[in-house]
Design an enzyme around this catalytic site. Structure first.
Site, short mmCIF file in Angstrom:
data_model
loop_
_atom_site.label_atom_id
_atom_site.label_comp_id
_atom_site.label_asym_id
_atom_site.label_seq_id
_atom_site.Cartn_x
_atom_site.Cartn_y
_atom_site.Cartn_z
N ASP A 122 0.72 -1.18 0.08
CA ASP A 122 0.02 0.08 -0.06
C ASP A 122 0.82 1.25 -0.06
O ASP A 122 1.85 1.19 0.47
CB ASP A 122 -1.03 -0.12 1.26
CG ASP A 122 -0.16 0.04 2.57
OD1 ASP A 122 -0.09 1.12 2.85
OD2 ASP A 122 -0.12 -1.07 3.19
N ASP A 210 -9.61 3.45 5.64
CA ASP A 210 -8.34 3.36 6.95
C ASP A 210 -8.94 4.25 8.13
O ASP A 210 -9.02 5.38 8.24
CB ASP A 210 -7.25 4.09 6.46
CG ASP A 210 -6.03 4.26 7.24
OD1 ASP A 210 -6.04 3.93 8.25
OD2 ASP A 210 -5.26 5.00 6.78
N GLU A 212 -7.99 4.41 12.15
CA GLU A 212 -6.70 4.40 12.81
C GLU A 212 -6.80 5.77 13.79
O GLU A 212 -7.56 6.68 13.93
CB GLU A 212 -5.30 4.15 12.39
CG GLU A 212 -4.86 5.19 11.31
CD GLU A 212 -3.74 4.92 10.39
OE1 GLU A 212 -2.89 5.14 11.28
OE2 GLU A 212 -3.83 4.32 9.63
#
Length: 324
Positions: A122, A210, A212
């Site tokens: 990624d 994503d 986080e």
């Protein structure tokens, strides 16, 4: 995997890409002939592919391949806007080191050899433009950062998203969430409109959320566990409604347990992309998920960006890219 196997696979996938070129972003030609015989300049290629409509409106495919009705409930979760001072430095796992010091081992775990594990990477603007012709023979898939919040798009997205496609790689894009900035549905729309869409072409993986630690403040973005779950539901349901497939969710077990109060319900809908640099097999997973679909096992390695694996054979990766 041998070079000849990779070459055969690339050729087959490129043939599929040509057959579905209307659904993908391709380089513009020099011009097109009009009825009068004169040549008109073609428009420059767009920075991102145009989003595709949901092929089965009102429904979307889950991680198990089941077609389910999308929940249209949306929530007003609290927002606490802050200035995003470094979105170009936010990427998959960029916040982990500061919050999980033990996540930086002296010896990194290797993917399990007992089951098929396909290599991938990624990347984000942090890597800049990449030479995909040299990278492609060594990996089977890639994920590229497309957007963050509702304020940032990756300036290197064209190279990092179309480049893998041009080499016959299966690719996908991801959104770096900032729940302090705006609601989940708004960020899903921003993502889809700026490179995060999905089409059933066999080359495009479902978009990825994503989620986080907050790079700009409190780790859970000032939200309670139930509020965070509501925010994530708004994102994944809006994405599913727009594209027809539920997105992949990337996180760490520690963040998920802390910030969603160990919510187990997403495992029924969204594939898991787990980040764990210390434990084999992805380590202990967030509750509800019995297995990971992708595993980010190192934040650097022989290829650019983070080092990942897909948990299964190539045929299953193709199914994910074809059916969501």
């Amino acid at each position: 995997m041998s070079a000849s196997t990779h070459g055969t696979r690339r050729a087959a996938l490129l043939a599929l890409a040509v057959a579905t070129a209307g659904a993908l972003l391709l380089p513009a030609t020099a011009g097109s002939a009009s009825a009068s015989g004169t040549t008109k300049p073609s428009a420059a290629p767009a920075a991102v592919p145009a989003p595709h409509a949901n092929p089965h409106p009102g429904y979307a495919r889950t991680v198990t391949g089941q077609l389910v009705k999308v929940d249209t409930t949306r929530h007003d979760t609290p927002v606490h806007p802050t200035v995003a001072t470094h979105p170009q430095l936010d990427y998959l796992g960029s916040t982990i080191k500061a919050h999980e010091p033990a996540a930086q081992p002296a010896v990194r775990p290797a993917p399990l050899a007992s089951v098929p594990q396909l290599p991938g990477i990624d990347v984000s603007a942090y890597q800049g433009n990449l030479d995909w012709a040299s990278i492609a023979p060594n990996i089977d898939f890639s994920y590229t950062k497309a957007t963050e919040g509702t304020y940032y798009t990756n300036p290197d997205f064209y190279n990092q998203y179309v480049g893998p496609y041009d080499q016959g790689l299966i690719r996908g894009s991801y959104h770096f969430a900032n729940p302090s900035d705006s609601g989940g549905a708004a960020q899903a729309d921003y993502f889809v409109n700026n490179g995060g869409g999905w089409s059933s072409d066999g080359l495009t993986l479902p978009g990825m959320l994503d989620i986080e630690y907050n790079p700009y403040g409190s780790e859970c973005y000032g939200l309670s566990g139930s509020q965070m779950s509501s925010w994530i539901w708004d994102f994944v349901n809006e994405y599913a409604a727009r594209t027809g497939v539920y997105p992949v969710i990337y996180s760490t077990t520690d963040w998920w347990n802390t910030c969603t109060s160990q919510d187990t319900n997403f495992a029924n809908y969204d594939p898991l992309f787990i980040a764990n640099y210390v434990a084999s097999g992805g380590g202990t997973l967030p509750p509800g998920w019995g297995f990971y679909t992708f595993w980010q096992y190192a934040d650097s390695g022989s290829e650019p960006g983070d080092q990942d694996v897909f948990n299964g054979p190539y045929s299953q990766l193709q199914v994910l890219a074809k059916n969501g």
